[in-house]
Design an enzyme around this catalytic site. Structure first.
Site, PDB file in Angstrom:
ATOM      1  N   GLU A  73     -38.531  -4.937 -30.019  1.00 34.55           N
ATOM      2  CA  GLU A  73     -38.618  -6.277 -30.611  1.00 34.55           C
ATOM      3  C   GLU A  73     -39.949  -6.957 -30.292  1.00 34.55           C
ATOM      4  O   GLU A  73     -40.072  -8.178 -30.405  1.00 34.55           O
ATOM      5  CB  GLU A  73     -37.436  -7.120 -30.133  1.00 34.55           C
ATOM      6  CG  GLU A  73     -36.115  -6.597 -30.700  1.00 34.55           C
ATOM      7  CD  GLU A  73     -34.888  -7.248 -30.120  1.00 34.55           C
ATOM      8  OE1 GLU A  73     -34.928  -7.647 -28.944  1.00 34.55           O
ATOM      9  OE2 GLU A  73     -33.886  -7.350 -30.835  1.00 34.55           O
ATOM     10  N   TYR A 119     -31.371 -33.853 -21.881  1.00 31.77           N
ATOM     11  CA  TYR A 119     -32.249 -32.762 -21.494  1.00 31.77           C
ATOM     12  C   TYR A 119     -32.326 -31.679 -22.565  1.00 31.77           C
ATOM     13  O   TYR A 119     -33.357 -31.012 -22.713  1.00 31.77           O
ATOM     14  CB  TYR A 119     -31.817 -32.176 -20.147  1.00 31.77           C
ATOM     15  CG  TYR A 119     -32.295 -33.026 -19.004  1.00 31.77           C
ATOM     16  CD1 TYR A 119     -33.570 -32.860 -18.485  1.00 31.77           C
ATOM     17  CD2 TYR A 119     -31.497 -34.036 -18.484  1.00 31.77           C
ATOM     18  CE1 TYR A 119     -34.036 -33.660 -17.463  1.00 31.77           C
ATOM     19  CE2 TYR A 119     -31.949 -34.848 -17.463  1.00 31.77           C
ATOM     20  CZ  TYR A 119     -33.225 -34.656 -16.937  1.00 31.77           C
ATOM     21  OH  TYR A 119     -33.677 -35.464 -15.935  1.00 31.77           O
TER      22      TYR A 119
END
Length: 210
Positions: A73, A119
Site C-alpha cells: 500500500e 478534540y
C-alpha cells in the site's frame, strides 16, 4: 529530524500502536516523507517488530532505494503526500472500531463520523469514506489523491483508517483520536446523543487553528 531519528521513531510508534491493539498480525503501515522520497514499513511485517535498518526507502516514483520490500500500500501513502504538501507522515491502521464504522451503511461518505468531542474536531476534523477497493489495487490511489486534498482523515470502506499529519507525532495522535471517536460513535449511534453544533465546531477551529 535526521533520517536515522525518523527510522527510530517509526519503529517506536509501531511497537506502541501494536501493543495497544491498534493493529494485529502484519496489518497497518506507517510512513514519513523524506526530501528524496519516503520511509515506509515493509510488507508482511508486524508493526510490533520493526527493525529501523530494514524499513523501506522508496523514491517518489515508487522505486525501492533501500531496505526490505515496501508495503503493497505504499502507493496509498504516495497519493496522500501528493495531495497534501504540508503533511509529512501517514498512518494507516486496521484498528477495530474504525474498521467497523467503515463497514456501516447509510452514512454520509463526506462526513462519516459526527463531531462528538472537541478534540475530535480539533485533531481530526471531517472524515471521508473512500469506496472499497481490494488491498493493493492502485486505482485506490487515484481516488485518495483527489479526496485527500480536502481531508486528512480517510476511512477506506471495509478496510481501515488513513490519517496524515505535519509530523509522525501528529499523525499518530490523529489516528488514535479517530479510533477512540469511532468507538464512541458505535456506542452512541442508537442512542439519543448530543453532538457539537456547526457553530461550536467553527469556534473550535478558529480558536485552535494554529
Amino acid at each position: 529530524m535526521s533520517e536515522r531519528e525518523l527510522r527510530e521513531q517509526i519503529a517506536c510508534y509501531g511497537k506502541s500502536l501494536y501493543e495497544r491493539g491498534y493493529g494485529v498480525g502484519t496489518s497497518g503501515n506507517i510512513s514519513v516523507r523524506l526530501p528524496d522520497g519516503m520511509l515506509i514499513t515493509p510488507t508482511n511485517t508486524s508493526l510490533g517488530r520493526l527493525d529501523p535498518d530494514r524499513l523501506s526507502k522508496i523514491s517518489w516514483c515508487g522505486d525501492l532505494l533501500q531496505g526490505d520490500k515496501p508495503s503493497k500500500e505504499a502507493f496509498l501513502h504516495l497519493a496522500m503526500y501528493q495531495a497534501r504538501d504540508n503533511d509529512n507522515a501517514v498512518v494507516h491502521l486496521h484498528s477495530t472500531y474504525s474498521v467497523a464504522v467503515s463497514c456501516l451503511q447509510d452514512l454520509n461518505p463526506q462526513n462519516v463520523i459526527p463531531p462528538i468531542t472537541a478534540y475530535f474536531v480539533m485533531k481530526v476534523g471531517c472524515v471521508t469514506r473512500v469506496p472499497y477497493f481490494p488491498p493493493g489495487d492502485e486505482k485506490l490511489g487515484e481516488i485518495v489523491r483527489d479526496v485527500a486534498a480536502n481531508s486528512r482523515a480517510l476511512l477506506l470502506a471495509n478496510h481501515g483508517p488513513v490519517f496524515c499529519g505535519s509530523n509522525l507525532d501528529s499523525a499518530v495522535a490523529g489516528a488514535e483520536e479517530l479510533e477512540e471517536t469511532a468507538k464512541l460513535f458505535l456506542l452512541l449511534k442508537d442512542e439519543r446523543a448530543s453532538y457539537l453544533m456547526s457553530q461550536q465546531c467553527q469556534e473550535l477551529l478558529e480558536r485552535f487553528s494554529s
